[in-house]
Design an enzyme around this catalytic site. Sequence first.
Site, PDB file in Angstrom:
ATOM      1  CE1 TYR A 132      -5.928  10.010 -11.763  1.00  0.00           C
ATOM      2  CE2 TYR A 132      -6.554  11.513 -13.528  1.00  0.00           C
ATOM      3  CZ  TYR A 132      -5.817  10.436 -13.083  1.00  0.00           C
ATOM      4  OH  TYR A 132      -4.967   9.789 -13.949  1.00  0.00           O
ATOM      5  CG  ASN A 149       1.246   2.663 -12.820  1.00  0.00           C
ATOM      6  OD1 ASN A 149       0.831   3.281 -13.791  1.00  0.00           O
ATOM      7  ND2 ASN A 149       0.607   1.596 -12.334  1.00  0.00           N
ATOM      8  CG  ASP A 207      -1.816   1.199   1.298  1.00  0.00           C
ATOM      9  OD1 ASP A 207      -1.672   2.102   0.445  1.00  0.00           O
ATOM     10  OD2 ASP A 207      -2.666   1.246   2.201  1.00  0.00           O
TER      11      ASP A 207
END
Length: 255
Positions: free
Chosen positions: A161, A91, A64
Amino acid sequence: MKGRLEGRVAIVTGGGHGIGKAYATRLASEGAKIVIAEIDEKAAQAVAQELTAAGYEALGMRTDVSDPASVEKMAAAAIERFGRIDVLVNNAAIFATVPMSRSPFDQITVDEWDRMMTVNLKGTWLASCAVIPQMRNQGYGKIINISSGTALKGSPSRIHYVTSKAGILGFTKTLANEVGKDNICVNCVAPGSTLSEENPDEGIIKMRNQAASSRALKRVQSPDDLTGAIVFFASADSDFITGQTLVVDGGSCLH
Ligand SMILES: NC(=O)c1ccc[n+]([C@@H]2O[C@H](COP(=O)([O-])OP(=O)(O)OC[C@H]3O[C@@H](n4cnc5c(N)ncnc54)[C@H](O)[C@@H]3O)[C@@H](O)[C@H]2O)c1
């Protein structure tokens, strides 16, 4: 023929699905040993098994990126198994596999905003912190961050985002300055709208086709379209390039 990454060790965060899986596969085909550091442990193991079956060396592990202890374990496991860390591809993100809402700016929950920043931005910082001591010891390293074309041109929704991906641009430039003296390069790839979903529904296919019509190269972008840029930033071909962002989107964001 020898690959461009023979003897190198690369970690791909979020490498169990979508574009990250394509990065892991291509880096392996260039000769790198691969660590797939992925929150979905099953997917991490599945990709590692696929690569191993194809004759490459790969380690899959649950990671994580938003948890400092977890990324420390990731770096320690890479060193234990392969002896070094040459490449980190940051990524992992909340995007499709761990989905985000596409709500307008005032309908995003505070929790989702915070989670977005924690994974996409803080996770990139934490994973970088975990590998840099080893890269410093080696006197060599390549960190490749993943932003998005939306950070450069805006988007009709998903402000959390897009904001997180805009943060990656500044992070890349500043980290490049800080670790340049250690011969560590830090660069960024900004993908365009990419058909990365494993089971895309009609709505997603429509959205990806719409993106195709507004770029210079009029076709849908696939994960494989991005892997060449990653190999370039991971390889010696880019040893004197740092702090840069390369937009890979078929000519949608021309800057
Ligand atoms: N697909 C696109 O159109 C597009 C466009 C621009 C940028 N990007 C970026 O490219 C990257 C890959 O996107 P994708 O389309 O393959 O999406 P995706 O959601 O399939 O991939 C993200 C991966 O990160 C993993 N992940 C999520 N949270 C994690 C965590 N806390 N720790 C570790 N792993 C975690 C997911 O399980 C998944 O495997 C992302 O950074 C995304 O923002 C994608």
